[in-house]
Design a protein around this motif. Sequence first.
Motif, PDB file in Angstrom:
ATOM      1  N   VAL A 107       0.847  -1.192   0.000  1.00 32.40           N
ATOM      2  CA  VAL A 107       0.000   0.000   0.000  1.00 32.40           C
ATOM      3  C   VAL A 107       0.885   1.246   0.000  1.00 32.40           C
ATOM      4  CG1 VAL A 107      -1.712   1.321   1.299  1.00 32.40           C
ATOM      5  CG2 VAL A 107      -1.859  -1.178   1.213  1.00 32.40           C
ATOM      6  N   VAL A 108       0.564   2.193  -0.870  1.00 34.75           N
ATOM      7  CA  VAL A 108       1.311   3.446  -0.936  1.00 34.75           C
ATOM      8  C   VAL A 108       0.514   4.531  -0.212  1.00 34.75           C
ATOM      9  CG1 VAL A 108       2.277   5.225  -2.442  1.00 34.75           C
ATOM     10  CG2 VAL A 108       2.418   2.818  -3.105  1.00 34.75           C
ATOM     11  N   HIS A 109       1.116   5.103   0.821  1.00 33.16           N
ATOM     12  CA  HIS A 109       0.502   6.214   1.546  1.00 33.16           C
ATOM     13  C   HIS A 109       1.089   7.521   1.024  1.00 33.16           C
ATOM     14  CE1 HIS A 109      -1.452   3.688   4.626  1.00 33.16           C
ATOM     15  NE2 HIS A 109      -0.392   2.903   4.452  1.00 33.16           N
ATOM     16  N   ARG A 110       0.310   8.589   1.162  1.00 34.44           N
ATOM     17  CA  ARG A 110       0.765   9.891   0.676  1.00 34.44           C
ATOM     18  C   ARG A 110       0.584  10.950   1.753  1.00 34.44           C
ATOM     19  NH1 ARG A 110      -1.219   7.241  -3.731  1.00 34.44           N
ATOM     20  NH2 ARG A 110       0.104   7.267  -5.600  1.00 34.44           N
ATOM     21  N   LEU A 111       1.593  11.781   1.876  1.00 37.73           N
ATOM     22  CA  LEU A 111       1.528  12.925   2.790  1.00 37.73           C
ATOM     23  C   LEU A 111       1.815  14.178   1.987  1.00 37.73           C
ATOM     24  CD1 LEU A 111       1.388  14.217   5.635  1.00 37.73           C
ATOM     25  CD2 LEU A 111       3.870  13.858   5.781  1.00 37.73           C
ATOM     26  N   THR A 112       0.859  15.100   1.951  1.00 34.81           N
ATOM     27  CA  THR A 112       1.057  16.361   1.257  1.00 34.81           C
ATOM     28  C   THR A 112       1.487  17.422   2.264  1.00 34.81           C
ATOM     29  OG1 THR A 112      -0.562  15.852  -0.464  1.00 34.81           O
ATOM     30  CG2 THR A 112      -0.028  18.176  -0.116  1.00 34.81           C
ATOM     31  N   VAL A 113       2.651  17.994   2.047  1.00 36.56           N
ATOM     32  CA  VAL A 113       3.171  19.063   2.891  1.00 36.56           C
ATOM     33  C   VAL A 113       2.928  20.378   2.166  1.00 36.56           C
ATOM     34  CG1 VAL A 113       5.214  20.016   4.020  1.00 36.56           C
ATOM     35  CG2 VAL A 113       4.923  17.530   3.855  1.00 36.56           C
ATOM     36  N   PRO A 114       1.988  21.199   2.625  1.00 38.36           N
ATOM     37  CA  PRO A 114       1.694  22.461   1.940  1.00 38.36           C
ATOM     38  C   PRO A 114       2.862  23.443   2.039  1.00 38.36           C
ATOM     39  CG  PRO A 114      -0.086  21.821   3.437  1.00 38.36           C
ATOM     40  CD  PRO A 114       1.080  20.963   3.756  1.00 38.36           C
ATOM     41  N   GLU A 115       2.951  24.328   1.061  1.00 38.60           N
ATOM     42  CA  GLU A 115       3.958  25.372   1.087  1.00 38.60           C
ATOM     43  C   GLU A 115       3.673  26.340   2.229  1.00 38.60           C
ATOM     44  OE1 GLU A 115       2.179  24.553  -1.500  1.00 38.60           O
ATOM     45  OE2 GLU A 115       3.454  24.120  -3.228  1.00 38.60           O
ATOM     46  N   GLY A 116       4.746  26.851   2.824  1.00 38.55           N
ATOM     47  CA  GLY A 116       4.603  27.913   3.810  1.00 38.55           C
ATOM     48  C   GLY A 116       4.466  27.473   5.247  1.00 38.55           C
ATOM     49  N   LEU A 117       4.505  26.171   5.528  1.00 34.13           N
ATOM     50  CA  LEU A 117       4.453  25.720   6.914  1.00 34.13           C
ATOM     51  C   LEU A 117       5.828  25.873   7.561  1.00 34.13           C
ATOM     52  CD1 LEU A 117       2.353  22.422   6.804  1.00 34.13           C
ATOM     53  CD2 LEU A 117       1.569  24.772   7.157  1.00 34.13           C
ATOM     54  N   THR A 118       5.845  26.069   8.859  1.00 34.73           N
ATOM     55  CA  THR A 118       7.112  26.039   9.584  1.00 34.73           C
ATOM     56  C   THR A 118       7.515  24.581   9.796  1.00 34.73           C
ATOM     57  OG1 THR A 118       6.061  25.999  11.759  1.00 34.73           O
ATOM     58  CG2 THR A 118       6.521  28.173  10.789  1.00 34.73           C
ATOM     59  N   SER A 119       8.749  24.363  10.173  1.00 37.10           N
ATOM     60  CA  SER A 119       9.197  22.989  10.429  1.00 37.10           C
ATOM     61  C   SER A 119       8.430  22.372  11.588  1.00 37.10           C
ATOM     62  CB  SER A 119      10.705  22.978  10.708  1.00 37.10           C
ATOM     63  OG  SER A 119      11.427  23.335   9.540  1.00 37.10           O
ATOM     64  N   ALA A 120       8.068  23.184  12.583  1.00 32.29           N
ATOM     65  CA  ALA A 120       7.285  22.669  13.705  1.00 32.29           C
ATOM     66  C   ALA A 120       5.932  22.162  13.226  1.00 32.29           C
ATOM     67  CB  ALA A 120       7.096  23.768  14.755  1.00 32.29           C
ATOM     68  N   GLN A 121       5.311  22.873  12.306  1.00 37.81           N
ATOM     69  CA  GLN A 121       4.018  22.434  11.776  1.00 37.81           C
ATOM     70  C   GLN A 121       4.153  21.159  10.944  1.00 37.81           C
ATOM     71  OE1 GLN A 121       3.185  26.344   9.982  1.00 37.81           O
ATOM     72  NE2 GLN A 121       1.250  26.361  11.115  1.00 37.81           N
ATOM     73  N   ILE A 122       5.245  21.045  10.189  1.00 36.28           N
ATOM     74  CA  ILE A 122       5.453  19.835   9.384  1.00 36.28           C
ATOM     75  C   ILE A 122       5.676  18.622  10.283  1.00 36.28           C
ATOM     76  CG2 ILE A 122       7.011  18.709   7.743  1.00 36.28           C
ATOM     77  CD1 ILE A 122       7.394  21.432   6.416  1.00 36.28           C
ATOM     78  N   LEU A 123       6.426  18.802  11.356  1.00 34.61           N
ATOM     79  CA  LEU A 123       6.624  17.703  12.295  1.00 34.61           C
ATOM     80  C   LEU A 123       5.289  17.288  12.915  1.00 34.61           C
ATOM     81  CD1 LEU A 123       9.936  18.592  14.172  1.00 34.61           C
ATOM     82  CD2 LEU A 123       9.606  17.079  12.213  1.00 34.61           C
ATOM     83  N   GLY A 124       4.395  18.261  13.109  1.00 28.79           N
ATOM     84  CA  GLY A 124       3.064  17.942  13.612  1.00 28.79           C
ATOM     85  C   GLY A 124       2.296  17.046  12.653  1.00 28.79           C
ATOM     86  N   LEU A 125       2.445  17.293  11.342  1.00 29.70           N
ATOM     87  CA  LEU A 125       1.806  16.427  10.347  1.00 29.70           C
ATOM     88  C   LEU A 125       2.369  15.006  10.419  1.00 29.70           C
ATOM     89  CD1 LEU A 125       1.713  18.744   7.178  1.00 29.70           C
ATOM     90  CD2 LEU A 125      -0.144  18.258   8.775  1.00 29.70           C
TER      91      LEU A 125
END
Length: 334
Positions: A107-125
Amino acid sequence: MGWGLRAAAGALAVATLLGGATLWGAMRLVAPGPLTESTTVVIPRGSGLEAVAITLGDAGVVESPLLFVFGARLSGAGRELKAGEYAFAPGVSIDDVLEQMRRGKTVVHRLTVPEGLTSAQILGLLEKEPVLTGGVPQRPKDGSLLPETYNFSYGDSREQLVERMQRGMTQVLAEAWKGRDKDLPYKSPEEALTMASIVEKETGVAAERAKVAGVYVNRLEAGMRLQSDPTVIYALTDGAGELGRALTRNDLRIESPYNTYAVAGLPPGPIANPGKASILAALKPERHEYLYFVADGTGGHAFAKTLPDHNRNVARWRDVQRRQSAEQPPASND
């Protein structure tokens, strides 16, 4: 009948029975399986053939674990089965299960990281992705992670995904830096990345990115302060993310190297993780004479070359805000 003939006849009968059993088994391998609806099964790393067969049997993918083991050994796939998360279709045959697992079609999972997030927000995702393993790594520098859609599989680690984002940003920035315009006021790719992060936070309109970058390039070259609201928000939140309220005049006085209302030049580093389009805009800005811009009420911005023109645009924007506020229904007391 002599003993030799009886022995030969017995051997022939056994061979016939074995051949028939093998033929029956082979036919069962390609026959539809018992699944009545799609299901997902996780095969842990280190599972032996028998353990795989039992897992598939318990999940209802195969009717007989013994028949699965027989098919794996008959086809030679017994040692080629790969661990991971598999999605099996209704009625999938043992032969198809073996082929899917031999090829590792997980199974292939996908995570979309939107432009403009801080690194703290990306780690939250990343923290919210249940199929990723391992803890959230130490917060990377803002600007070091490339916003994009990432494919991953069950068992991949959060640290691995962060490393992929870092490699992606390094590659994109290096390529964009090579093709940059001449005579830009950046001393390094890192300064260009800082500019790109400001552009990313200032506008969500793709067609405006190069124009906004051009405004800030003009300000740097003229010795003007950038006066970018997103840099103040970054200072107030310490890079954690959104402020959750409008900026005040008092906010603009915060003592921080990221407060571009108080400090000249670029801030000491990126205020977010910009996408490729904003990086290209920072390195290929639109050439014009604009020094100011403000929201125009349509999602874009009104640009101005002089302060009086800018003040008029600001007044129009405030009128829009007042009208929008007046049109909003009163808050419910329920």
